[in-house]
Design an enzyme around this catalytic site. Structure first.
Site, PDB file in Angstrom:
ATOM      1  N   GLY A 311       9.071   1.614  -0.250  1.00 39.75           N
ATOM      2  CA  GLY A 311       8.680   0.748   0.857  1.00 39.75           C
ATOM      3  C   GLY A 311       7.174   0.816   1.090  1.00 39.75           C
ATOM      4  O   GLY A 311       6.389   1.075   0.168  1.00 39.75           O
ATOM      5  N   SER A 312       6.770   0.677   2.331  1.00 39.63           N
ATOM      6  CA  SER A 312       5.346   0.525   2.649  1.00 39.63           C
ATOM      7  C   SER A 312       4.521   1.799   2.506  1.00 39.63           C
ATOM      8  O   SER A 312       3.287   1.737   2.562  1.00 39.63           O
ATOM      9  CB  SER A 312       5.196  -0.012   4.073  1.00 39.63           C
ATOM     10  OG  SER A 312       5.675  -1.341   4.151  1.00 39.63           O
ATOM     11  N   ILE A 313       5.142   2.962   2.319  1.00 36.94           N
ATOM     12  CA  ILE A 313       4.330   4.160   2.126  1.00 36.94           C
ATOM     13  C   ILE A 313       3.552   4.102   0.820  1.00 36.94           C
ATOM     14  O   ILE A 313       2.601   4.857   0.618  1.00 36.94           O
ATOM     15  CB  ILE A 313       5.182   5.448   2.170  1.00 36.94           C
ATOM     16  CG1 ILE A 313       6.252   5.429   1.073  1.00 36.94           C
ATOM     17  CG2 ILE A 313       5.801   5.646   3.529  1.00 36.94           C
ATOM     18  CD1 ILE A 313       6.955   6.762   0.887  1.00 36.94           C
TER      19      ILE A 313
END
Length: 607
Positions: A311-313
């Site tokens: 995801g966005s990490i």
């Protein structure tokens, strides 16, 4: 002429006869002396005591309980003159230890009893020291019984840090063929540290040579070489580990607390955990099924074997790829209207209303997807996958746990090799924000975060010290090796890392940052990044184990929060994954609580 032949034949015959007599009486004497010596001297290999496992402050995580094993003399079942002796010995044992299953003991004895077996037959693996001592003298006088001191592995903290410590279990045939110590002890490391450092923990065997008579009775001890064992200390702090376990409560997922510069792991958990002790002697079928069928997968070490979309990490890594391309810099802006259209399909931002104009810092702080969609199209998948692979995704971290998974970094080559299909631009967009076929392990995320924080290669590890007499080669094999800083980031990349760190600080300390509400009042400068990992679906086997009322929960996305602190002089990394968003706590609440606990325990010497 004939007479000469007869004389020659007789002469040759006597020469051969004398040669054979010479060989048998003189030359073979050494061989038969050695054979006689072997018949008179009995060599016994002694099993070593398994080494202890300690935490960083010396608290025992795995030790050994003293007890006794019981064996019965062979031939009590197959020789007529011994008829009834086996039942007599089993009766005595059943009267002494009522919990023993006599029927099972007899069955196991008969299975091993034969004319080819001259050794006592083990029938009881372990009787605790306290239970045996009141009866030891009486039982030891019985010539058909053999009472031997023995130790059993014990895990004082039960399920705490179970996926790190691991457990030992009965050695199988392959274990015994490959490892002579396992053949002596009948046990070997099966998971976790117990398995990874099995060669060290199992110790070295002892040797005892004794002279015996024709009845196999010991007459004299000729030589004795004692066993030796090796203890190991881990980097984990069991007090912090205990807090982590209590904090997770009924939630499933992973948390890793690691020194940013050294990679030493202070606490880590794969949740839910399970009690290690039943596995030493053998877990019941019912308990095994209950653990195996749980949809929360307690047996899986999710730190190294859990594969999740990042995801966005991943956006700091994607941003580094953008900067590496030289076509995007920290000031480059893309406009976010809430979605981007590509090939007749809408790729949406999590903020359906849009973020407006976004540069790198704001895009990471507010986790704008459209910024990374636009950047991904401009830079291309080759640059993105190359940079992500360089910083450790798609390869092992080298952490000292067995069977580490590598995950997947999607690329044109990967897709063609696996699916025999071409790459599409829509897949570039998904990869740019950590979705699609992109899969990582939590330990990779912790390493990635530390490397951004300190600007060098970091090796996650649990080993602190080996205590014992090891040969130099074995010690070097398991020693943690630090790599040079320049092996990871080049000069340009190092110059860009401060911008990524500043953006991560904005995530937690700038209003509008996706984790601002969790860290705004924390008296510590934490830099972090949130993320959401979509749950793709369930296998049919998993679906059968999930109650209908729980399907909604298990369909929810996982949530990430990876971070480091303090911002200016990074000391520690905290990476958290909550499966399905958590039952009773969020990843932000959990991470903030960890930092508060570390502050209270004195881990941070400055802000």
């Amino acid at each position: 002429m004939r007479m000469r032949l007869v004389v020659a034949f007789i002469f040759l015959f006597f020469v051969l006869l004398l040669s054979r007599i010479y060989y048998l009486s003189i030359k073979s004497n050494i061989y038969y002396e050695e054979m006689a010596k072997q018949n008179a001297i009995k060599t016994r290999f002694l099993p070593p005591t398994r080494g202890l496992i300690k935490d960083s402050k010396g608290k025992l995580l795995a030790d050994n309980d003293l007890g006794f094993s019981i064996a019965i003399k062979p031939y009590l079942n197959i020789k007529k003159q011994n008829q009834g002796l086996l039942d007599e010995e089993l009766f005595v044992l059943s009267q002494t230890f009522p919990d023993l299953n006599v029927t099972l003991l007899k069955r196991n004895y008969i299975k091993e009893d034969s004319y080819y077996n001259q050794d006592f037959i083990d029938i009881v693996d372990f009787i605790p020291y306290g239970e045996m001592i009141p009866h030891f003298s009486q039982l030891n006088l019985r010539e058909n019984l053999q009472i031997t001191p023995i130790v059993k592995r014990r895990y004082p903290y039960g399920k705490l840090a179970s996926h790190i410590i691991g457990y030992i279990g009965k050695a199988n045939l392959q274990d015994m063929n490959e490892n002579e110590i396992a053949k002596l002890t009948n046990y070997t490391g099966k998971s976790g540290i117990e398995r990874y450092y099995n060669e060290i923990l199992q110790g070295q065997k002892g040797v005892r040579e004794v002279k015996v008579d024709a009845h196999n009775k010991e007459i004299e001890e000729i030589s004795f070489q004692k066993t030796s064992s090796n203890d190991i200390s881990l980097t984990i702090d069991i007090q912090l580990q205990s807090f982590l376990s209590e904090l997770f409560a009924d939630n499933a997922g992973v948390a890793i607390i690691m020194e940013a510069n050294t990679g030493a792991i202070l606490a880590a958990g794969s949740f839910p955990e399970y009690d290690l002790n039943p596995f030493v002697t053998g877990i019941s079928v019912q308990d095994w099924k209950e653990l195996s069928n749980s949809p929360d997968h307690p047996f899986t070490n999710k730190m190294v074997n859990g594969l999740y979309p990042p995801g966005s990490i991943i956006k700091m890594g994607t941003a580094l790829a953008f900067l590496n391309s030289r076509s995007i810099n920290t000031a480059t802006e893309f406009y976010c209207a809430g979605l981007i259209e590509l090939g007749g399909r809408n790729f949406r931002c999590w903020n359906r209303s849009g973020h407006g104009d976004m540069n790198l810092k704001h895009a990471i702080a507010q986790s704008c997807d459209v910024y990374f969609y636009e950047g991904g199209l401009k830079v291309g998948i080759d640059q993105i996958s190359s940079t992500l692979g360089k910083i450790g995704f798609g390869s092992k971290t080298g952490v000292d746990l067995p069977n580490e998974f590598v995950g997947t970094v999607p690329s044109k080559e990967w897709k063609m090799q696996r699916y025999k299909q071409p790459w599409y631009q829509g897949e570039t967009l998904n990869t740019s924000i950590g979705q699609g076929n992109f899969l990582v392990t939590p330990i990779q995320v912790a390493k990635y975060t530390a490397q951004i924080a300190v600007g060098k290669n970091v090796n996650p590890h649990f080993l602190k010290e080996i205590e014992g007499e090891l040969d130099e080669n074995t010690r070097k094999e398991y020693q943690i090796q630090d790599k040079e800083e320049d092996e990871l980031f080049n000069v340009f990349e190092k110059s860009q890392l401060p911008a990524l760190r500043e953006a991560m600080l904005a995530v937690t300390k700038q209003e509008g940052g996706t984790a601002y509400r969790f860290f705004k009042d924390l008296p510590l400068s934490v830099a972090g990044k949130t993320g959401t990992a979509q749950v793709v679906g369930f296998s049919q086997a998993e679906k059968r184990n999930i109650r209908e009322k729980d399907l909604k929960y298990y369909s929810r996305s996982h949530t990430w929060l990876t971070s480091f602190a303090p911002y200016k002089k990074p000391q520690y990394v905290v990476s958290v994954l909550l499966e399905h968003g958590g039952r009773s706590i969020s990843s932000g609440e959990l991470t903030a609580a960890i930092y508060r606990k570390m502050l209270a325990m004195g881990y941070f010497n400055e802000n």
